[in-house]
Scaffold this active site. Structure first.
Site, PDB file in Angstrom:
ATOM      1  N   ARG A  11     -12.547   1.597   9.096  1.00 17.26           N
ATOM      2  CA  ARG A  11     -12.297   0.227   9.539  1.00 17.26           C
ATOM      3  C   ARG A  11     -13.594  -0.516   9.884  1.00 17.26           C
ATOM      4  O   ARG A  11     -13.565  -1.704  10.134  1.00 17.26           O
ATOM      5  CB  ARG A  11     -11.369   0.217  10.757  1.00 17.26           C
ATOM      6  CG  ARG A  11      -9.963   0.681  10.443  1.00 17.26           C
ATOM      7  CD  ARG A  11      -9.075   0.466  11.644  1.00 17.26           C
ATOM      8  NE  ARG A  11      -7.764   1.061  11.488  1.00 17.26           N
ATOM      9  CZ  ARG A  11      -6.722   0.452  10.961  1.00 17.26           C
ATOM     10  NH1 ARG A  11      -6.841  -0.767  10.515  1.00 17.26           N
ATOM     11  NH2 ARG A  11      -5.568   1.063  10.887  1.00 17.26           N
ATOM     12  N   ARG A  30      -0.445  -9.027  13.515  1.00 18.14           N
ATOM     13  CA  ARG A  30      -0.855  -7.869  12.711  1.00 18.14           C
ATOM     14  C   ARG A  30      -1.845  -8.285  11.623  1.00 18.14           C
ATOM     15  O   ARG A  30      -2.810  -7.575  11.339  1.00 18.14           O
ATOM     16  CB  ARG A  30       0.367  -7.196  12.077  1.00 18.14           C
ATOM     17  CG  ARG A  30       1.247  -6.470  13.076  1.00 18.14           C
ATOM     18  CD  ARG A  30       2.570  -6.025  12.474  1.00 18.14           C
ATOM     19  NE  ARG A  30       2.386  -5.026  11.439  1.00 18.14           N
ATOM     20  CZ  ARG A  30       3.284  -4.771  10.483  1.00 18.14           C
ATOM     21  NH1 ARG A  30       4.399  -5.466  10.425  1.00 18.14           N
ATOM     22  NH2 ARG A  30       3.064  -3.849   9.584  1.00 18.14           N
ATOM     23  N   LYS A  34       0.827  -1.213   0.000  1.00 10.77           N
ATOM     24  CA  LYS A  34       0.000   0.000   0.000  1.00 10.77           C
ATOM     25  C   LYS A  34       0.860   1.262   0.000  1.00 10.77           C
ATOM     26  O   LYS A  34       0.604   2.194  -0.753  1.00 10.77           O
ATOM     27  CB  LYS A  34      -0.936   0.028   1.215  1.00 10.77           C
ATOM     28  CG  LYS A  34      -1.969  -1.059   1.234  1.00 10.77           C
ATOM     29  CD  LYS A  34      -2.939  -0.887   2.389  1.00 10.77           C
ATOM     30  CE  LYS A  34      -2.300  -0.742   3.752  1.00 10.77           C
ATOM     31  NZ  LYS A  34      -1.633  -1.932   4.269  1.00 10.77           N
ATOM     32  N   ARG A  71      12.107  -8.145   5.027  1.00 13.87           N
ATOM     33  CA  ARG A  71      12.174  -6.709   4.752  1.00 13.87           C
ATOM     34  C   ARG A  71      13.226  -6.041   5.646  1.00 13.87           C
ATOM     35  O   ARG A  71      13.313  -6.316   6.827  1.00 13.87           O
ATOM     36  CB  ARG A  71      10.794  -6.085   5.000  1.00 13.87           C
ATOM     37  CG  ARG A  71      10.716  -4.611   4.735  1.00 13.87           C
ATOM     38  CD  ARG A  71       9.309  -4.142   4.597  1.00 13.87           C
ATOM     39  NE  ARG A  71       8.584  -4.120   5.860  1.00 13.87           N
ATOM     40  CZ  ARG A  71       7.364  -3.611   5.997  1.00 13.87           C
ATOM     41  NH1 ARG A  71       6.743  -3.122   4.950  1.00 13.87           N
ATOM     42  NH2 ARG A  71       6.757  -3.625   7.158  1.00 13.87           N
ATOM     43  N   ARG A 106      12.647  -3.830  11.043  1.00 14.82           N
ATOM     44  CA  ARG A 106      11.607  -3.252  11.897  1.00 14.82           C
ATOM     45  C   ARG A 106      11.245  -4.243  12.986  1.00 14.82           C
ATOM     46  O   ARG A 106      11.211  -5.450  12.758  1.00 14.82           O
ATOM     47  CB  ARG A 106      10.365  -2.926  11.054  1.00 14.82           C
ATOM     48  CG  ARG A 106      10.558  -1.726  10.173  1.00 14.82           C
ATOM     49  CD  ARG A 106       9.415  -1.494   9.230  1.00 14.82           C
ATOM     50  NE  ARG A 106       8.098  -1.701   9.818  1.00 14.82           N
ATOM     51  CZ  ARG A 106       6.978  -1.248   9.285  1.00 14.82           C
ATOM     52  NH1 ARG A 106       7.018  -0.589   8.164  1.00 14.82           N
ATOM     53  NH2 ARG A 106       5.825  -1.496   9.854  1.00 14.82           N
TER      54      ARG A 106
END
Length: 192
Positions: free
Chosen positions: A88, A146, A13, A127, A135
């Site tokens: 949401r 998540r 995104k 990543r 991260r």
């Protein structure tokens, strides 16, 4: 042109929103970023939001919608916005539609980037930042949590947008350029 970009963490995104900002002049609006900015600026909304968050409360929908309304009125949003993180729930989607209608605006397209969870976990756990660091939320157990949160938050609004023909599904497992072309085709259709 105003759109909602949906997809689980790691679906691309952010990459696609940045591309749309560069190519079409649209502005990505992240409600999380907006909340943090309001708190930092100590605006009236920011003071209220900070008090709510410090007590562990959710920020009420009318405040979020007011922030979005204020934000889309800014000159840099003149070519349209890409909403990220809102709505949401179906009630939030209805409130958003109502607020936009009052402004003579609408959500032109809702784009869902669909990706396989297995591939996402692999993608996110590999990543890295430019400096090689990772991260903290890109570890498999955190990624699964998540994704579960995403499913609970996003699944309820899909039927709302599907029933009025605004939901567009794209295979987010394709390369960035292919996904970008698919998004452009949707926006070109919505714009004509």
């Amino acid at each position: 042109m105003n759109i909602i970009l949906l997809g689980p963490p790691g679906a691309g995104k952010g990459t696609q929103a940045k591309r749309l900002e560069d190519s079409r002049g649209m502005k990505q609006i992240s409600t999380g970023d907006m909340l943090r900015a309001e708190v930092k600026a100590q605006s009236p909304i920011g003071v209220e939001v900070k008090a709510l968050m410090e007590k562990g409360h959710f920020v009420p929908d009318p405040i979020i919608v007011q922030m979005i309304e204020n934000r889309i009125a800014q000159p840099d949003c003149g070519k349209g916005v890409i909403l990220d993180g809102f709505p949401r729930t179906e009630s939030q989607a209805e409130i958003l539609d109502s607020m936009l209608k009052e402004q003579g605006l609408k959500i032109d397209a809702v784009i869902l980037l669909e990706v396989s969870e297995e591939a996402l976990v692999k993608r996110l756990s590999e990543r890295q930042h430019e400096d090689g660091s990772r991260r903290a939320d890109d570890h498999p157990e955190v990624i699964h949590a998540r994704l579960e949160m995403y499913r609970k938050q996003t699944a309820p609004i899909l039927p709302y947008y599907e029933q009025n023909g605004r939901l567009n599904r794209i295979d987010g497992m394709q390369d960035v350029e292919t996904v970008g072309r698919a998004i452009d085709a949707i926006l070109d259709r919505a714009d004509s």
